[in-house]
Design a protein around this motif. Structure first.
Motif, PDB file in Angstrom:
ATOM      1  N   PHE A  12       0.679  -1.269  -0.209  1.00 10.15           N
ATOM      2  CA  PHE A  12      -0.007   0.002   0.115  1.00 10.15           C
ATOM      3  C   PHE A  12       0.934   1.224  -0.037  1.00 10.15           C
ATOM      4  O   PHE A  12       0.375   2.108  -0.791  1.00 10.15           O
ATOM      5  N   SER A  13       1.895   1.078   0.679  1.00 11.63           N
ATOM      6  CA  SER A  13       2.808   2.589   0.852  1.00 11.63           C
ATOM      7  C   SER A  13       4.017   2.231   0.268  1.00 11.63           C
ATOM      8  O   SER A  13       4.912   3.369   0.453  1.00 11.63           O
ATOM      9  N   ARG A  14       4.433   1.295  -0.522  1.00  9.07           N
ATOM     10  CA  ARG A  14       5.849   1.126  -1.044  1.00  9.07           C
ATOM     11  C   ARG A  14       5.799   2.481  -1.995  1.00  9.07           C
ATOM     12  O   ARG A  14       5.174   2.494  -2.706  1.00  9.07           O
ATOM     13  N   THR A  15       7.290   2.740  -1.884  1.00  9.86           N
ATOM     14  CA  THR A  15       7.318   4.293  -2.594  1.00  9.86           C
ATOM     15  C   THR A  15       8.734   4.117  -3.288  1.00  9.86           C
ATOM     16  O   THR A  15       9.859   3.536  -2.663  1.00  9.86           O
ATOM     17  N   THR A  16       8.697   4.734  -4.490  1.00 11.92           N
ATOM     18  CA  THR A  16      10.080   4.865  -5.256  1.00 11.92           C
ATOM     19  C   THR A  16      10.165   6.186  -5.619  1.00 11.92           C
ATOM     20  O   THR A  16       9.127   6.502  -6.229  1.00 11.92           O
ATOM     21  N   ILE A  17      11.367   6.882  -5.495  1.00 11.43           N
ATOM     22  CA  ILE A  17      11.746   8.204  -6.284  1.00 11.43           C
ATOM     23  C   ILE A  17      12.897   8.053  -6.901  1.00 11.43           C
ATOM     24  O   ILE A  17      13.881   7.502  -6.368  1.00 11.43           O
ATOM     25  N   THR A  18      12.801   8.350  -8.147  1.00 12.55           N
ATOM     26  CA  THR A  18      14.004   8.341  -9.014  1.00 12.55           C
ATOM     27  C   THR A  18      14.399   9.784  -9.342  1.00 12.55           C
ATOM     28  O   THR A  18      13.733  10.537  -9.720  1.00 12.55           O
ATOM     29  N   GLU A  19      15.674  10.074  -9.290  1.00 11.71           N
ATOM     30  CA  GLU A  19      16.139  11.539  -9.605  1.00 11.71           C
ATOM     31  C   GLU A  19      17.574  11.409 -10.451  1.00 11.71           C
ATOM     32  O   GLU A  19      18.469  10.409  -9.967  1.00 11.71           O
ATOM     33  N   LEU A  20      17.755  12.390 -11.279  1.00 15.52           N
ATOM     34  CA  LEU A  20      18.916  12.632 -11.939  1.00 15.52           C
ATOM     35  C   LEU A  20      19.923  13.138 -10.996  1.00 15.52           C
ATOM     36  O   LEU A  20      19.457  14.278 -10.389  1.00 15.52           O
ATOM     37  N   MET A  21      21.114  12.601 -10.817  1.00 15.01           N
ATOM     38  CA  MET A  21      22.224  13.397 -10.147  1.00 15.01           C
ATOM     39  C   MET A  21      22.812  14.501 -11.223  1.00 15.01           C
ATOM     40  O   MET A  21      23.532  14.164 -12.211  1.00 15.01           O
ATOM     41  N   ILE A  22      22.660  15.520 -10.756  1.00 21.91           N
ATOM     42  CA  ILE A  22      23.295  16.918 -11.433  1.00 21.91           C
ATOM     43  C   ILE A  22      24.517  17.296 -10.846  1.00 21.91           C
ATOM     44  O   ILE A  22      24.925  16.931  -9.869  1.00 21.91           O
ATOM     45  N   PRO A  23      25.097  18.099 -11.629  1.00 26.62           N
ATOM     46  CA  PRO A  23      26.665  18.777 -11.152  1.00 26.62           C
ATOM     47  C   PRO A  23      26.449  19.450  -9.738  1.00 26.62           C
ATOM     48  O   PRO A  23      27.436  19.482  -9.016  1.00 26.62           O
ATOM     49  N   VAL A  44      11.975  10.236   0.975  1.00 28.78           N
ATOM     50  CA  VAL A  44      11.180   9.024   0.545  1.00 28.78           C
ATOM     51  C   VAL A  44      10.821   8.102   1.612  1.00 28.78           C
ATOM     52  O   VAL A  44       9.737   7.518   1.672  1.00 28.78           O
ATOM     53  N   ALA A  45      11.502   8.303   2.920  1.00 32.31           N
ATOM     54  CA  ALA A  45      10.944   7.784   3.921  1.00 32.31           C
ATOM     55  C   ALA A  45       9.666   8.503   4.505  1.00 32.31           C
ATOM     56  O   ALA A  45       8.839   7.802   5.051  1.00 32.31           O
ATOM     57  N   TYR A  46       9.610   9.661   4.591  1.00 26.04           N
ATOM     58  CA  TYR A  46       8.372  10.549   4.726  1.00 26.04           C
ATOM     59  C   TYR A  46       7.325  10.158   3.844  1.00 26.04           C
ATOM     60  O   TYR A  46       6.275   9.956   4.326  1.00 26.04           O
ATOM     61  N   ALA A  47       7.515   9.974   2.368  1.00 26.31           N
ATOM     62  CA  ALA A  47       6.623   9.754   1.480  1.00 26.31           C
ATOM     63  C   ALA A  47       5.736   8.360   1.676  1.00 26.31           C
ATOM     64  O   ALA A  47       4.827   8.119   1.880  1.00 26.31           O
ATOM     65  N   CYS A  48       6.792   7.481   1.982  1.00 27.69           N
ATOM     66  CA  CYS A  48       6.076   5.979   2.719  1.00 27.69           C
ATOM     67  C   CYS A  48       5.627   5.852   3.877  1.00 27.69           C
ATOM     68  O   CYS A  48       4.557   5.493   3.949  1.00 27.69           O
ATOM     69  N   ALA A  49       6.217   6.653   4.745  1.00 28.71           N
ATOM     70  CA  ALA A  49       5.584   6.662   6.254  1.00 28.71           C
ATOM     71  C   ALA A  49       4.137   7.444   6.323  1.00 28.71           C
ATOM     72  O   ALA A  49       3.413   6.889   6.941  1.00 28.71           O
ATOM     73  N   SER A  50       4.417   8.483   5.588  1.00 32.52           N
ATOM     74  CA  SER A  50       2.843   9.232   5.566  1.00 32.52           C
ATOM     75  C   SER A  50       1.867   8.576   4.910  1.00 32.52           C
ATOM     76  O   SER A  50       0.728   8.693   5.082  1.00 32.52           O
ATOM     77  N   LYS A  51       2.172   7.654   3.794  1.00 27.42           N
ATOM     78  CA  LYS A  51       1.043   7.172   3.033  1.00 27.42           C
ATOM     79  C   LYS A  51       0.655   5.882   3.660  1.00 27.42           C
ATOM     80  O   LYS A  51      -0.626   5.721   3.876  1.00 27.42           O
ATOM     81  N   HIS A  52       1.634   5.346   4.710  1.00 27.29           N
ATOM     82  CA  HIS A  52       1.125   4.395   5.387  1.00 27.29           C
ATOM     83  C   HIS A  52       0.187   4.756   6.628  1.00 27.29           C
ATOM     84  O   HIS A  52      -1.111   4.081   6.980  1.00 27.29           O
ATOM     85  N   SER A  53       0.632   5.687   7.262  1.00 24.21           N
ATOM     86  CA  SER A  53      -0.074   6.292   8.277  1.00 24.21           C
ATOM     87  C   SER A  53      -1.221   7.258   8.125  1.00 24.21           C
ATOM     88  O   SER A  53      -2.055   7.308   8.866  1.00 24.21           O
TER      89      SER A  53
END
Length: 187
Positions: A12-23, A44-53
């Motif tokens: 239900f709360s599994r979350t993935t964030i992908t970001e490009l690493m810039i200079p 990503v911890a916040y997004a996952c925890a807030s979604k679960h809770s």
């Protein structure tokens, strides 16, 4: 404050964030600063925890942040988070960080970390989070590992407190004998 939803599966709360690493994220060697990665892990911890809770969450501790491999400018970093454990208002969020060189396709596991988050209600008081539904052997293993990590952390804190209350000057001198320091301090 009690949450209206009694239990939720990990998916239900599994979350993935992908970001490009810039200079601007990098040091002079072209490697990404650890602080940038920590900030993304916190996000990503916040997004996952807030979604679960279903509540606002705050970070209360971070365990075992080991930088296994460097991340370079131009790579994609994916941070995969899932709730590994829940208490009353606390949640342990497991985070796996993967870097990918899109030109070569090479993928590296760069970090695994555990963030403990606390859910808070609108009154800023602890918020009871839903129970965690464990559906797979991996879910069960992660939940049990989190219980043991909590026990080890508590035991470590108690042991260190005990050691500090009993150490003697001679013990410290013996401990420092083969270390790379010059002790000019007195306790």
């Amino acid at each position: 404050m009690e949450n209206k939803k009694d239990s939720r599966p990990i998916n239900f709360s599994r979350t993935t964030i992908t970001e490009l690493m810039i200079p601007s994220y990098a040091n002079f060697g072209g490697k990404i600063h650890g602080g940038i990665l920590l900030s993304l892990m916190d996000k990503v911890a916040y997004a996952c925890a807030s979604k679960h809770s279903g509540a606002y969450c705050v970070t209360v501790s971070v365990d075992t942040v080991d930088f296994l491999k460097p991340v370079s400018v131009g790579e994609l970093v994916s941070l995969k988070a899932s709730v590994n454990y829940v208490g009353n208002s606390s949640m342990v969020i497991g985070i796996k960080v993967i870097s990918e060189d899109v030109k070569t396709g090479k993928v590296n596991h760069t970090n695994t970390s555990y963030f403990t988050m606390i859910a808070k209600g609108d009154d800023d008081k602890p918020f009871t989070v839903p129970k965690l539904i464990l559906e797979t052997p991996t879910d069960l293993r992660r939940f049990v590992e989190a219980i043991y990590r909590r026990k080890f952390k508590r035991s470590y804190g108690e042991s260190l407190k005990d050691i500090k209350s009993h150490w003697e000057d001679e013990d410290i001198k013996a401990l420092l004998k083969n270390e790379r320091c010059i002790n000019k301090a007195d306790l």
